[in-house]
Write a protein that holds these residues in place. Sequence first.
Motif, PDB file in Angstrom:
ATOM      1  N   MET A   1       8.796   6.256   1.615  1.00 18.19           N
ATOM      2  CA  MET A   1       7.947   5.246   1.412  1.00 18.19           C
ATOM      3  C   MET A   1       7.575   3.924   0.112  1.00 18.19           C
ATOM      4  SD  MET A   1       4.084   7.121   1.888  1.00 18.19           S
ATOM      5  CE  MET A   1       4.062   8.063   0.905  1.00 18.19           C
ATOM      6  N   PHE A   2       8.511   4.306  -0.836  1.00 17.58           N
ATOM      7  CA  PHE A   2       9.300   3.299  -2.073  1.00 17.58           C
ATOM      8  C   PHE A   2      10.008   2.123  -1.406  1.00 17.58           C
ATOM      9  CE2 PHE A   2      13.118   2.671  -4.074  1.00 17.58           C
ATOM     10  CZ  PHE A   2      12.333   1.895  -5.811  1.00 17.58           C
ATOM     11  N   GLY A   3      10.888   2.844  -0.265  1.00 13.88           N
ATOM     12  CA  GLY A   3      11.959   1.759   0.454  1.00 13.88           C
ATOM     13  C   GLY A   3      11.160   1.469   1.097  1.00 13.88           C
ATOM     14  N   LEU A   4      10.327   1.762   1.766  1.00 10.76           N
ATOM     15  CA  LEU A   4       9.447   0.537   3.024  1.00 10.76           C
ATOM     16  C   LEU A   4       8.710  -0.064   2.486  1.00 10.76           C
ATOM     17  CD1 LEU A   4       6.697   2.455   5.481  1.00 10.76           C
ATOM     18  CD2 LEU A   4       6.442   0.580   4.142  1.00 10.76           C
ATOM     19  N   SER A   5       8.119  -0.640   1.641  1.00  7.94           N
ATOM     20  CA  SER A   5       7.591  -0.996   0.679  1.00  7.94           C
ATOM     21  C   SER A   5       8.395  -2.434   0.089  1.00  7.94           C
ATOM     22  CB  SER A   5       6.090  -0.983  -0.395  1.00  7.94           C
ATOM     23  OG  SER A   5       5.811  -1.517  -1.246  1.00  7.94           O
ATOM     24  N   LEU A   6       9.317  -1.609  -0.896  1.00 12.84           N
ATOM     25  CA  LEU A   6      10.278  -2.197  -1.343  1.00 12.84           C
ATOM     26  C   LEU A   6      10.817  -3.805  -0.615  1.00 12.84           C
ATOM     27  CD1 LEU A   6      11.492  -3.601  -4.086  1.00 12.84           C
ATOM     28  CD2 LEU A   6      13.594  -1.082  -3.096  1.00 12.84           C
ATOM     29  N   LEU A   7      11.351  -2.587   0.669  1.00 13.43           N
ATOM     30  CA  LEU A   7      12.475  -3.750   1.168  1.00 13.43           C
ATOM     31  C   LEU A   7      11.681  -4.533   2.260  1.00 13.43           C
ATOM     32  CD1 LEU A   7      14.868  -0.535   2.941  1.00 13.43           C
ATOM     33  CD2 LEU A   7      15.150  -3.115   1.315  1.00 13.43           C
ATOM     34  N   ALA A   8      10.534  -4.287   2.720  1.00 18.24           N
ATOM     35  CA  ALA A   8       9.619  -4.822   3.400  1.00 18.24           C
ATOM     36  C   ALA A   8       9.093  -6.372   2.365  1.00 18.24           C
ATOM     37  CB  ALA A   8       7.830  -4.025   3.272  1.00 18.24           C
ATOM     38  N   ALA A  17       0.255  -1.159  -0.034  1.00 16.03           N
ATOM     39  CA  ALA A  17      -0.157   0.468  -0.157  1.00 16.03           C
ATOM     40  C   ALA A  17       1.193   1.291  -0.086  1.00 16.03           C
ATOM     41  CB  ALA A  17      -0.914  -0.251   0.726  1.00 16.03           C
ATOM     42  N   PRO A  18       1.417   1.546   0.614  1.00 15.92           N
ATOM     43  CA  PRO A  18       2.825   2.571   1.076  1.00 15.92           C
ATOM     44  C   PRO A  18       3.277   2.442  -0.959  1.00 15.92           C
ATOM     45  CG  PRO A  18       3.208   1.335   3.065  1.00 15.92           C
ATOM     46  CD  PRO A  18       2.593   0.741   1.622  1.00 15.92           C
ATOM     47  N   MET A  19       3.583   1.389  -1.311  1.00 12.77           N
ATOM     48  CA  MET A  19       4.377   2.005  -2.410  1.00 12.77           C
ATOM     49  C   MET A  19       3.063   2.467  -3.541  1.00 12.77           C
ATOM     50  SD  MET A  19       6.590   1.079  -4.281  1.00 12.77           S
ATOM     51  CE  MET A  19       8.118  -0.231  -3.960  1.00 12.77           C
ATOM     52  N   VAL A  20       2.211   2.348  -3.315  1.00 19.34           N
ATOM     53  CA  VAL A  20       0.621   2.901  -4.170  1.00 19.34           C
ATOM     54  C   VAL A  20       0.631   4.369  -3.744  1.00 19.34           C
ATOM     55  CG1 VAL A  20      -1.748   3.017  -4.894  1.00 19.34           C
ATOM     56  CG2 VAL A  20      -0.877   0.863  -4.324  1.00 19.34           C
ATOM     57  N   SER A  21       1.319   4.947  -2.627  1.00 18.02           N
ATOM     58  CA  SER A  21       0.901   6.607  -2.318  1.00 18.02           C
ATOM     59  C   SER A  21       2.754   6.770  -2.853  1.00 18.02           C
ATOM     60  CB  SER A  21       1.272   6.267  -0.553  1.00 18.02           C
ATOM     61  OG  SER A  21       0.053   6.222  -0.058  1.00 18.02           O
TER      62      SER A  21
END
Length: 382
Positions: free
Chosen positions: A204-211, A173-177
């Motif tokens: 948010m790109f990094g958060l989502s990618l690493l997760a 979801a943060p990647m969509v943001s």
Amino acid sequence: MAIYLRTRTSPPYSGTLRRPALRHFGPNWYATVMGTAIVASAGAALPVHIPGLRGACTVVWLCSALLLAAVLAARAGHWAAHRDQARAHLADQAVAPFYGCLSMALLAVGGSGMTVGQDLIGHRAALALDVVLYTAGTVTGLVAAVTVPYLMITRHRPEPGTASPVWLLPVVAPMVSAALGPLLVAELPPGQGREALLLGCYAMFGLSLLATLVMLPLVFGRLVHGGPLPLALTPTLFLVLGPLGQSTTAVNALADVAPGAIGSPYASALRAFAVLYGVPVMGFALMWLALAAALVVRAVRGGMTFSMTWWGFTFPVGTCVTGAAGLARHTGLSAFSWLAVALYVLLVSAWAVAGVRTVRGLVSGVLLAAPRGPVPATARTR
């Protein structure tokens, strides 16, 4: 992207004091909104001109906005009339990840409103709508990205070897943001606010990618060691395309607005990063698409029938359309343009099939009926 639903059917709940149609109306239904909105935004992003397509996308966006309002109302009714079931959804490891779909539904409708909806309601109204939906969707997505993994650790405790692609829903979801934030970056006046939003999107790109990089090996390991998913869950394999296509979309969209938000050395670097990151990731996405498609064909031959997980064929594929379109913009390669068109044809076809079958299921009552009996956590789709 795909959603959980029942694999079994039974007559609708017949209680008289509560609204039976809403008791089993879970957060999975937001995927119908996501899958519809992405048809509009992906069509507008195509790097080729198709007569009448933009007008059709505007109509589809309006449908997604009305659908969002309907699903939000139904979910509010679900919480008001069936709080026990709503709490049970949060405590259910097969259902809780779908709370990430709420965020993505809000973001998808707001973003597509800025791209095509403004043709219908005007730029100012579309901007106001996107600000509200983007803010609500981003906050909701960040909460889901933390809360759902927390519940998985402290309450769900999934068994080893039960990893599912649906685990990606709250963290993507943060990647969509991150991918839709650039629409608002361009609307802010130059200065700290514009740069903060740009870098916030990269965070948010990094958060989502690493997760995603943490969870994806679990999903692939489950497939290799445990074999194919249950038939009804096979379409959820397409969910893996979500973070891949959306991250490619994000880096290209952010590179477009970087020159007006951050200094020239960084802006140039971010433009280069969009291609250096996007091309290899799109390559992996195409490999996964082929693998997932082969497993779906196998499942169809094995007797897979329609369930709401088929909506997983829509939003994730749509993110690959916008990702390929972004690469076409930055590389100038016709190959990426035609890839975007081919993926868009697949997207529209999947959306049409899922939409028609969903309407049939609603009319018959099958999709809102309670499951007949307990279903194992690894196979449950309610």
